[in-house]
Design an enzyme around this catalytic site. Structure first.
Site, PDB file in Angstrom:
ATOM      1  N   ASP A 297       0.929  -1.146  -0.039  1.00  0.00           N
ATOM      2  CA  ASP A 297       0.063  -0.187   0.134  1.00  0.00           C
ATOM      3  C   ASP A 297       0.848   1.330   0.010  1.00  0.00           C
ATOM      4  O   ASP A 297       1.802   1.120   0.425  1.00  0.00           O
ATOM      5  CB  ASP A 297      -1.056  -0.089   1.138  1.00  0.00           C
ATOM      6  CG  ASP A 297      -1.994   1.000   1.342  1.00  0.00           C
ATOM      7  OD1 ASP A 297      -2.338   1.487   0.068  1.00  0.00           O
ATOM      8  OD2 ASP A 297      -2.388   1.734   2.407  1.00  0.00           O
ATOM      9  N   HIS A 298       0.150   2.614  -0.672  1.00  0.00           N
ATOM     10  CA  HIS A 298       0.993   3.582  -0.433  1.00  0.00           C
ATOM     11  C   HIS A 298       0.711   4.299   0.777  1.00  0.00           C
ATOM     12  O   HIS A 298      -0.529   4.664   1.300  1.00  0.00           O
ATOM     13  CB  HIS A 298       0.605   4.444  -1.529  1.00  0.00           C
ATOM     14  CG  HIS A 298       0.977   4.252  -2.889  1.00  0.00           C
ATOM     15  ND1 HIS A 298       0.337   4.202  -4.086  1.00  0.00           N
ATOM     16  CD2 HIS A 298       2.174   3.507  -3.326  1.00  0.00           C
ATOM     17  CE1 HIS A 298       1.170   3.828  -4.983  1.00  0.00           C
ATOM     18  NE2 HIS A 298       2.120   3.551  -4.709  1.00  0.00           N
ATOM     19  N   TYR A 472      -5.083   4.676   0.405  1.00  0.00           N
ATOM     20  CA  TYR A 472      -5.930   3.902  -0.163  1.00  0.00           C
ATOM     21  C   TYR A 472      -5.683   3.332  -1.660  1.00  0.00           C
ATOM     22  O   TYR A 472      -6.532   3.013  -2.011  1.00  0.00           O
ATOM     23  CB  TYR A 472      -7.335   4.682  -0.495  1.00  0.00           C
ATOM     24  CG  TYR A 472      -7.549   6.038   0.459  1.00  0.00           C
ATOM     25  CD1 TYR A 472      -7.711   5.858   2.068  1.00  0.00           C
ATOM     26  CD2 TYR A 472      -7.414   7.332   0.211  1.00  0.00           C
ATOM     27  CE1 TYR A 472      -7.788   6.588   2.838  1.00  0.00           C
ATOM     28  CE2 TYR A 472      -7.812   8.425   1.239  1.00  0.00           C
ATOM     29  CZ  TYR A 472      -7.823   8.355   2.211  1.00  0.00           C
ATOM     30  OH  TYR A 472      -8.223   9.084   3.183  1.00  0.00           O
ATOM     31  N   HIS A 473      -4.479   2.556  -1.525  1.00  0.00           N
ATOM     32  CA  HIS A 473      -4.150   2.037  -2.782  1.00  0.00           C
ATOM     33  C   HIS A 473      -3.590   0.305  -2.457  1.00  0.00           C
ATOM     34  O   HIS A 473      -2.393   0.096  -2.617  1.00  0.00           O
ATOM     35  CB  HIS A 473      -2.951   2.690  -3.330  1.00  0.00           C
ATOM     36  CG  HIS A 473      -3.228   4.278  -3.821  1.00  0.00           C
ATOM     37  ND1 HIS A 473      -2.337   5.113  -4.145  1.00  0.00           N
ATOM     38  CD2 HIS A 473      -4.566   4.426  -4.249  1.00  0.00           C
ATOM     39  CE1 HIS A 473      -3.057   6.274  -4.519  1.00  0.00           C
ATOM     40  NE2 HIS A 473      -4.179   5.910  -4.450  1.00  0.00           N
ATOM     41  N   PRO A 474      -4.270  -0.250  -1.569  1.00  0.00           N
ATOM     42  CA  PRO A 474      -3.820  -1.641  -1.295  1.00  0.00           C
ATOM     43  C   PRO A 474      -4.120  -2.479  -2.481  1.00  0.00           C
ATOM     44  O   PRO A 474      -5.091  -2.730  -3.291  1.00  0.00           O
ATOM     45  CB  PRO A 474      -4.757  -2.125  -0.020  1.00  0.00           C
ATOM     46  CG  PRO A 474      -5.997  -1.344  -0.561  1.00  0.00           C
ATOM     47  CD  PRO A 474      -5.650   0.006  -1.043  1.00  0.00           C
TER      48      PRO A 474
END
Length: 540
Positions: A297-298, A472-474
């Site tokens: 994730d980011h 929010y980038h999993p």
């Protein structure tokens, strides 16, 4: 919810999010395919979904969100981080910030080199173009007439323009198109909007499927497991209004439930790490040790300023007349402030640790953000979100129990690799330099975060441990890979290894993070999967 006209379908898609809606629209183009799409959430009827500026309030509506939290993170002072994921038609494309970003060609060539053969840039670009209706017209990078509208913002705050102009002072280029031939630099984001409203996959794709007789949508339904017979997926068991149902799939079951829920559903169905499933009392169907592994994730940190000017978006009595004016203009012309996604500008820069590609992404907000918008931030300000695009830390998704209604254990292991700490610190320093450029003098007030006293690497690392959050980038928990990779969950056509007629089509199949927001890539994956499926059944 559509009434279940039939208990049997050709394809059952689990999850009406970014991938599921796109896949349903493409598969129903074949009128002989009977397609059922199942969504745990309800209709995307909340007006704040569709008004872009409503993004600032969406996190407060728990009925359109899974409202996940991570396990305590050792490198973040044992904090449990909030992970919003969309639980409505359109999934996370209905609650995200609408920035349209693909990453760079090297991201997809890396997938190919990591074992996802055939997923290099030249192979995926046509599907990005196919999905897209680019406002600026078609070119080598962009397509038109696709379901996903990609537009320029109809309103941009003056301070966002100041942010972009700061590139000239800090020695960065200005990019007019982050998805063209100049990814590096600062610029304005294009957004998934149509006529000044959000264009989620529910709006862009699902509406196409809903007009077809071979399509069934079931909402507010929790899929509990995949039914497997003789190593073949034959249907799903689900709960609707407290009643158990079984639906049969004559051709395939396709999981498009996302990076958290797709591995959960695989494991609940007996597909995953043997020992973990045994510990939860789940009968093993096939031992796939990679299910739930490879979580990436980011991580995000905000450089936040108070503002001396009243140009920014704010919760303030003094701003009410301007908002009232903007509301009237939005009602009539779908423009002005309420057509803004708030995260209007941003950019891609290289840290001193970069390996040739920009490894830091910025999202600039002409506003103060508190706790993902769940708390009200009074007063005027602006902030720069900083994230490390290529983290080396890896986490896991695991079952808390065999109960499908119980959330999984989300353990991203943020900052567990020391290199990630260094990149984030460098990103903060460069971000500060941008916000301290001459153009911001007219606006600049107090630096609230990290605060002017936080200057050394040790102090900035302390700030990260206390304040960093997800952006929010999993991805990655059902990764694509080669046959020789025992941690690969799906093959290069997204078939689950060891089980026939079962695919995963969503962000969980990405082997590694792309250098940017992940929604566009997720939609591309669904577009490509639809062609795989159509080609396969033309041969049968």
């Amino acid at each position: 919810m559509s009434p279940i006209q039939s208990e049997q379908f050709d394809f059952i898609i689990v999850g009406a999010g970014s991938a599921g809606c796109a896949l349903a629209a493409r598969l129903t183009e074949n009128s002989t395919f009977r397609v059922c799409l199942i969504e745990a959430g309800g209709k995307d009827s909340n007006p704040f979904i569709h008004i872009p500026f409503g993004l600032s309030l969406l996190s407060r509506f728990k009925n359109i969100n899974w409202n996940y939290n991570t396990a305590a993170q050792p490198q973040l002072n044992n904090r449990k981080l909030y992970w919003p994921r969309g639980k409505t038609l359109g999934g996370s494309s209905a609650i995200n910030a609408m920035c349209y970003v693909r990453g760079v060609p090297e991201d997809y060539d890396r997938w190919n080199n990591q074992g996802a053969e055939g997923w290099g840039w030249d192979a995926v670009l046509p599907y990005f173009k196919k999905s897209q209706d680019q406002q600026r017209g078609s070119d080598a990078y962009h397509g038109v007439d696709g379901p996903l509208c990609v537009d320029d913002l109809r309103y941009v705050n003056p301070i966002s323009h100041t942010f972009v102009a700061a590139a000239n002072e800090v020695g960065l280029p200005i990019s007019s198109d982050f998805n063209g031939n100049e990814h590096e630099g600062l610029g304005l984001y294009q957004v998934t909007h149509k006529n000044g409203q959000r264009c989620s996959t529910a709006k862009g794709y699902l509406t196409l499927a809903q007009g077809r007789e071979n399509f069934t949508l079931i909402s507010r339904a929790l899929v509990e497991k995949i039914i497997i017979k003789d190593k073949r997926a034959v249907g799903v068991a689900l709960q609707i209004n407290g009643r158990a149902h079984v639906l049969s799939a004559n051709k395939e079951v396709i999981l498009s439930s996302g990076t958290i829920n797709s591995p959960q559903l695989l494991m609940l169905s007996g597909i995953g790490p043997k020992q973990h499933l045994s510990n939860k009392g789940i009968q093993l169907e096939t031992d796939l040790p990679g299910v739930g592994q490879n979580l990436q994730d980011h991580l995000d940190a905000i450089v936040q300023y108070r503002c001396q000017s009243k140009e920014t978006y704010a919760v303030s009595v003094g701003k009410l007349p301007r908002y009232m004016q903007a509301a009237v203009r939005y009602w009539h012309k779908r423009n002005d402030i309420f057509s803004s996604n708030i995260a209007e500008a941003g950019g891609f820069v290289k840290s001193q640790f970069a390996d040739g590609l920009p490894d830091i992404q910025y999202h600039f907000l002409p506003a103060i953000l508190l706790d993902h918008g769940r708390q009200t931030a009074f007063g005027y300000g602006y902030g720069l979100h900083v994230c490390n695009l290529y983290p080396k830390s890896r986490g896991t998704i695991s079952l808390a129990s065999a109960d499908p209604a119980q959330p999984v254990v989300i353990d991203p292991q943020y900052l567990s690799h020391s290199d990630d700490q260094k990149v984030m610190i460098d990103g903060i320093r460069q971000g500060r330099e941008i916000l301290q450029s001459k153009g911001f003098i007219q606006y600049r007030g107090e630096e609230v975060l990290p605060g002017i006293d936080m200057q050394t690497d040790e102090q900035l690392l302390t700030f990260l441990r206390e304040n960093a959050q997800t952006i929010y980038h999993p991805i990655g928990t059902c990764k694509m890979g080669a046959d020789i990779d025992e941690m690969a969950v799906v093959d290069n056509q997204l078939n689950v290894r060891g089980i026939e007629r079962l695919r995963v089509v969503d962000a969980s199949v990405m082997p590694s993070l792309v250098g940017g927001n992940t929604n566009a890539a997720t939609i591309m994956i669904a577009e490509r999967a639809a062609d795989f499926i159509k080609a396969h059944y033309r041969q049968d």
